[in-house]
Design an enzyme around this catalytic site. Structure first.
Site, PDB file in Angstrom:
ATOM      1  N   CYS A   1       6.125 -13.397  -8.566  1.00  0.00           N
ATOM      2  CA  CYS A   1       7.083 -14.003  -9.474  1.00  0.00           C
ATOM      3  C   CYS A   1       8.502 -13.873  -8.910  1.00  0.00           C
ATOM      4  CB  CYS A   1       7.088 -13.389 -10.863  1.00  0.00           C
ATOM      5  SG  CYS A   1       5.510 -13.526 -11.689  1.00  0.00           S
TER       6      CYS A   1
ATOM      7  N   ARG B   1       7.361 -16.015  -3.429  1.00  0.00           N
ATOM      8  CA  ARG B   1       6.976 -14.868  -4.247  1.00  0.00           C
ATOM      9  C   ARG B   1       5.826 -15.188  -5.210  1.00  0.00           C
ATOM     10  NH1 ARG B   1      10.858 -10.854  -4.210  1.00  0.00           N
ATOM     11  NH2 ARG B   1      10.038 -10.042  -6.154  1.00  0.00           N
TER      12      ARG B   1
ATOM     13  N   TRP C   1       3.389 -15.863 -10.383  1.00  0.00           N
ATOM     14  CA  TRP C   1       2.132 -15.432  -9.786  1.00  0.00           C
ATOM     15  C   TRP C   1       1.436 -14.684 -10.907  1.00  0.00           C
ATOM     16  CZ3 TRP C   1      -0.619 -10.946  -8.834  1.00  0.00           C
ATOM     17  CH2 TRP C   1      -1.635 -11.030  -7.880  1.00  0.00           C
TER      18      TRP C   1
ATOM     19  N   ASN D   1       9.459 -10.601 -13.929  1.00  0.00           N
ATOM     20  CA  ASN D   1       8.579 -10.236 -12.823  1.00  0.00           C
ATOM     21  C   ASN D   1       8.096  -8.826 -13.120  1.00  0.00           C
ATOM     22  OD1 ASN D   1       9.378  -9.025  -9.501  1.00  0.00           O
ATOM     23  ND2 ASN D   1       7.421  -9.644 -10.285  1.00  0.00           N
ATOM     24  N   GLY D   2       6.772  -8.597 -13.054  1.00  0.00           N
ATOM     25  CA  GLY D   2       6.282  -7.238 -13.292  1.00  0.00           C
ATOM     26  C   GLY D   2       5.272  -7.196 -14.417  1.00  0.00           C
TER      27      GLY D   2
ATOM     28  N   GLU E   1      -5.868  -7.569  12.184  1.00  0.00           N
ATOM     29  CA  GLU E   1      -4.768  -8.461  11.838  1.00  0.00           C
ATOM     30  C   GLU E   1      -5.154  -9.925  12.102  1.00  0.00           C
ATOM     31  OE1 GLU E   1      -2.337  -8.334  10.111  1.00  0.00           O
ATOM     32  OE2 GLU E   1      -1.013  -9.935  10.702  1.00  0.00           O
TER      33      GLU E   1
ATOM     34  N   LYS F   1      -5.349 -12.799   9.224  1.00  0.00           N
ATOM     35  CA  LYS F   1      -4.603 -14.066   9.293  1.00  0.00           C
ATOM     36  C   LYS F   1      -5.552 -15.227   9.023  1.00  0.00           C
ATOM     37  CE  LYS F   1      -1.435 -12.936   8.962  1.00  0.00           C
ATOM     38  NZ  LYS F   1      -0.690 -11.727   8.854  1.00  0.00           N
TER      39      LYS F   1
ATOM     40  N   GLU G   1      -6.859 -15.312   5.277  1.00  0.00           N
ATOM     41  CA  GLU G   1      -5.894 -15.577   4.205  1.00  0.00           C
ATOM     42  C   GLU G   1      -5.347 -17.000   4.225  1.00  0.00           C
ATOM     43  OE1 GLU G   1      -2.371 -13.117   4.154  1.00  0.00           O
ATOM     44  OE2 GLU G   1      -2.168 -13.228   6.313  1.00  0.00           O
TER      45      GLU G   1
ATOM     46  N   HIS H   1     -24.056  -0.814  14.490  1.00  0.00           N
ATOM     47  CA  HIS H   1     -24.393  -0.048  13.289  1.00  0.00           C
ATOM     48  C   HIS H   1     -24.393  -0.921  12.043  1.00  0.00           C
ATOM     49  CE1 HIS H   1     -24.240   3.525  15.754  1.00  0.00           C
ATOM     50  NE2 HIS H   1     -23.095   3.068  16.263  1.00  0.00           N
TER      51      HIS H   1
ATOM     52  N   LYS I   1       3.883 -13.283  -1.581  1.00  0.00           N
ATOM     53  CA  LYS I   1       4.539 -12.633  -0.439  1.00  0.00           C
ATOM     54  C   LYS I   1       4.867 -11.177  -0.735  1.00  0.00           C
ATOM     55  CE  LYS I   1       6.546 -12.748   3.626  1.00  0.00           C
ATOM     56  NZ  LYS I   1       5.574 -12.700   4.740  1.00  0.00           N
TER      57      LYS I   1
HETATM   58  C1  F6R Z   1      -0.610 -10.692   5.122  1.00  0.00           C
HETATM   59  C2  F6R Z   1       0.508 -10.110   4.427  1.00  0.00           C
HETATM   60  C3  F6R Z   1       0.237  -9.004   3.485  1.00  0.00           C
HETATM   61  C4  F6R Z   1       1.399  -8.003   3.506  1.00  0.00           C
HETATM   62  C5  F6R Z   1       1.191  -6.933   2.429  1.00  0.00           C
HETATM   63  C6  F6R Z   1       2.269  -5.866   2.486  1.00  0.00           C
HETATM   64  O1  F6R Z   1      -0.197 -11.696   5.997  1.00  0.00           O
HETATM   65  O2  F6R Z   1       1.614 -10.526   4.587  1.00  0.00           O
HETATM   66  O3  F6R Z   1      -0.967  -8.361   3.773  1.00  0.00           O
HETATM   67  O4  F6R Z   1       1.470  -7.421   4.765  1.00  0.00           O
HETATM   68  O5  F6R Z   1       1.202  -7.531   1.173  1.00  0.00           O
HETATM   69  O6  F6R Z   1       3.521  -6.417   2.304  1.00  0.00           O
HETATM   70  P1  F6R Z   1       4.832  -5.617   2.670  1.00  0.00           P
HETATM   71  O7  F6R Z   1       4.886  -5.471   4.130  1.00  0.00           O
HETATM   72  O8  F6R Z   1       5.956  -6.437   2.118  1.00  0.00           O
HETATM   73  O9  F6R Z   1       4.709  -4.276   1.995  1.00  0.00           O
END
Ligand code: F6R
Length: 612
Positions: free
Chosen positions: A2, A27, A76, A102-103, A485, A489, A492, A508, A607
């Site tokens: 949000c 966000r 969100w 937000n929250g 990672e 990517k 997601e 395993h 985000k």
């Molecule tokens: C994936 C991604 C998330 C963030 C996670 C932590 O591409 O961006 O997995 O890495 O939500 O976010 P921060 O770094 O802002 O604590």
């Protein structure tokens, strides 16, 4: 999670709020809304829509509005499904009070029954809706007073902004843990979740502490924090670049940010690395003597930041010989915390707002450990909940999938490892100088790679696998976090299931997943485990799977084993997480685009994750 923005000033604010929301869309983006205080406060004009901001824009229409006070929200969903009724702003029964939040209000159920018992009819399933009703109930002609009373009745972590028809030209906000800040313009002020919302109009910011209530009009800010009103909160000028919020000719923010990695790496190195290999981490909050005494390091983080932390563990243990424990913050915060004085805790969070990471840092800090935030955002909550800070200087990251902040985090951890290695006498001065040179070369290597023919080849390879239903990622040593990672990517942004495993674990269990033709991405960069990885490739091939190897350029052997090779620049093996992740970012990107997906706003994600 949000985004909220409020404006008060002398300009017509409809467009200001809509463009501000566009800057906050990263966000949250399942629904959005705007409330304008029309007719000098005679009524509220409320427009809400399901979908992203383009949909809200259409619903709002082209008509100009004279309103100079207003609120906007991009959602969100947490409480209540994605419906127009659940979108914000939420209003009271009379339509005189509007609130964006937000929250989470944790005690909203009991407040809701209390209000319902008094005859209030609820129109949404949200926790937020209790706020306008409570404010209306507490209102005696002073919105700030009403909001202060409401904050005594609610529990949770939140940032909200309210406006009342009876007080045009005023906005009142409150924050507990979730971010909210004041943008101070010339004869106008903003209240927003993040700086980009108002960056086009001002770089002057007043930061608010958790637990504070703030009231703004066009020319003043008043803050309450339990000690009576304060009217002179310092103004900080931020250095953020407005261009970060534009795509700059790229088709998406994610692609732009992948290409910004050389700059993010250069800037994160900046002037921190001396010609003699010494490292200056200016705001660590620990002098060299205290840092040299650190015996244990705990890294806590979530998602992509956690993967950077895993790389950091290899770097610190190898260069400084200090044991490192790295754990996802949502688990760390609920375990028996054994950290204490003498331990260094590093909370990695690009946004500086992730609720679980902040909580994990807090747990360790309460036990007396020295807590350092590794973050990309100046003034973020993480910087305030810590004893020291290491800033990545990646610039604003808008694409929901983290890319440039990840490689910048690894660079920052490498700097810390190098510094610690010298202080602990685990590195010789010659060794440290060589590593410093290797670090200095990294941005150029990534730059040269991005300007070479390789990215186009990655697209071509990815295109051939774009319809595969599942990908397995395997690697060893520093290749393991690269796999984690790379797989994150892909899943997601393309919604294709992926598994990432240390290659040695394949036998395993995960090997059972393989069928003829299953794509297996193997990080097979040069280094002491290369031969072991090749053995794993053979095992995969024996099951008929298709191997896409990420290998070091110039390696002549890998072509005999893999079906396709994605090359990455040559660098010492321990630094390959910076170079090997770039082809995997592009690989994930190309598959998602080939499947016609919106990579900047993947479904269900946000985000910044400001809820637990
Ligand atoms: C994936 C991604 C998330 C963030 C996670 C932590 O591409 O961006 O997995 O890495 O939500 O976010 P921060 O770094 O802002 O604590």
């Amino acid at each position: 999670m949000c985004g909220i923005i409020g404006y008060v000033g002398s300009r017509s604010c409809k467009e200001l709020i809509l463009t501000g929301l566009e800057r906050l869309e990263y966000r949250g983006y399942d629904s959005a809304g705007i409330a304008l205080l029309e007719g000098g406060g005679s009524h509220l004009e409320l427009v809400r829509a399901i979908g992203n901001l383009a949909v809200l824009r259409e619903a709002v229409g082209e008509n100009s509005s004279p309103a100079t006070t207003g609120l906007g929200h991009t959602r969100w969903a947490t409480h209540g499904g994605v419906t127009v009724a659940n979108a914000h702003p939420q209003v009271d029964a009379e339509g005189r009070v509007a609130v964006v939040m937000n929250g989470i209000i944790e005690n909203y159920m009991s407040l809701r029954s209390e209000l319902a018992g008094q005859g209030v009819a609820f129109r949404s399933e949200t926790d937020t809706e209790v706020l306008p009703h409570l404010i209306a109930q507490e209102y005696r002609g002073d919105l700030a007073e009403a909001v202060r009373r409401v904050t005594e009745r609610i529990q949770g972590h939140y940032a909200f902004v309210a406006m009342h028809c009876d007080e045009p030209g005023r906005l009142v906000g409150a924050r507990k843990e979730c971010p909210l800040m004041v943008g101070v313009g010339d004869g106008e002020r903003f209240l927003a979740s993040a700086i980009p919302a108002f960056l086009r109009h001002t770089r002057d910011v007043q930061l608010l502490e958790s637990g504070e209530v703030v009231s703004i009009d066009a020319s003043s800010t008043t803050i309450w924090n339990g000690h009576g009103p304060e009217a002179d909160r310092p103004v900080t000028r931020v250095l953020m670049d407005e261009d970060s919020a534009e795509k700059g000719g790229h088709e998406t923010f994610m692609l732009k940010e992948i290409h910004e990695q050389p700059t993010a790496l250069w800037d994160t190195l900046g002037d921190r690395l001396g010609a003699d290999g010494s490292v200056d981490l200016e705001a660590l909050g620990l002098d060299d003597a205290s840092l040299a005494r650190v015996e244990r390091i705990h890294i806590v983080a979530c998602g992509t930041s956690f993967h950077a932390g895993l790389v950091g563990r290899y770097l610190i243990e190898d260069w400084a010989r200090v044991p490192v424990h790295c754990e996802v913050a949502s688990e760390y915060r609920y375990r028996t915390c054994l950290a204490g004085p003498g331990d260094l805790i590093i909370g990695i969070t690009q946004s500086g707002e992730t609720a679980d990471t902040l909580a994990a840092m807090r747990v360790a800090r309460e036990r007396g450990a020295h807590v350092v935030a590794l973050t990309n955002i100046m003034g973020s909550q993480a910087t305030r909940d810590s004893d020291g800070v290491i800033f990545t200087r990646a610039g604003l990251e808008i694409g929901v999938a983290a890319t440039k902040t990840h490689t910048a985090q690894v660079m920052a951890l490498a700097l810390l490892a190098l510094k610690l290695g010298r202080l602990k006498w685990a590195l010789t001065s010659v060794g440290a100088l060589e590593l410093a040179e290797d670090l200095r070369r990294l941005p150029d290597l990534v730059q040269a790679y991005l300007h070479s023919a390789e990215p186009a080849r990655v697209y071509e390879v990815a295109g051939r696998y774009a319809s595969c239903p599942f990908f397995l990622y395997l690697g060893r040593h520093v290749g393991v976090p690269v796999c984690f990672e790379g797989a994150l990517k892909l899943k997601e942004i393309s919604y294709i299931p992926t598994e990432a495993y240390p290659a040695g674990e394949m036998k395993h269990g995960p090997i059972a997943l393989l069928e003829p033709g299953s794509p297996v991405v193997v990080v097979a960069t040069d280094g002491h485990v290369f031969d072991k990885v090749v053995s794993n490739i053979q095992e995969v091939k024996a099951r008929g799977a298709a191997v896409i190897a990420v290998a070091t350029e110039g390696n002549e052997e890998i072509g005999h084993h893999a079906d396709d090779v994605l090359w990455c620049p040559r660098t010492p093996s321990i630094l390959t997480p910076v170079t090997a992740i770039v082809p995997l970012q592009l690989f994930a990107y190309a598959i998602a685009r080939a499947n016609g997906l919106n990579v900047d706003q993947p479904r269900n994600l946000a985000k910044t994750v400001t809820v637990e």
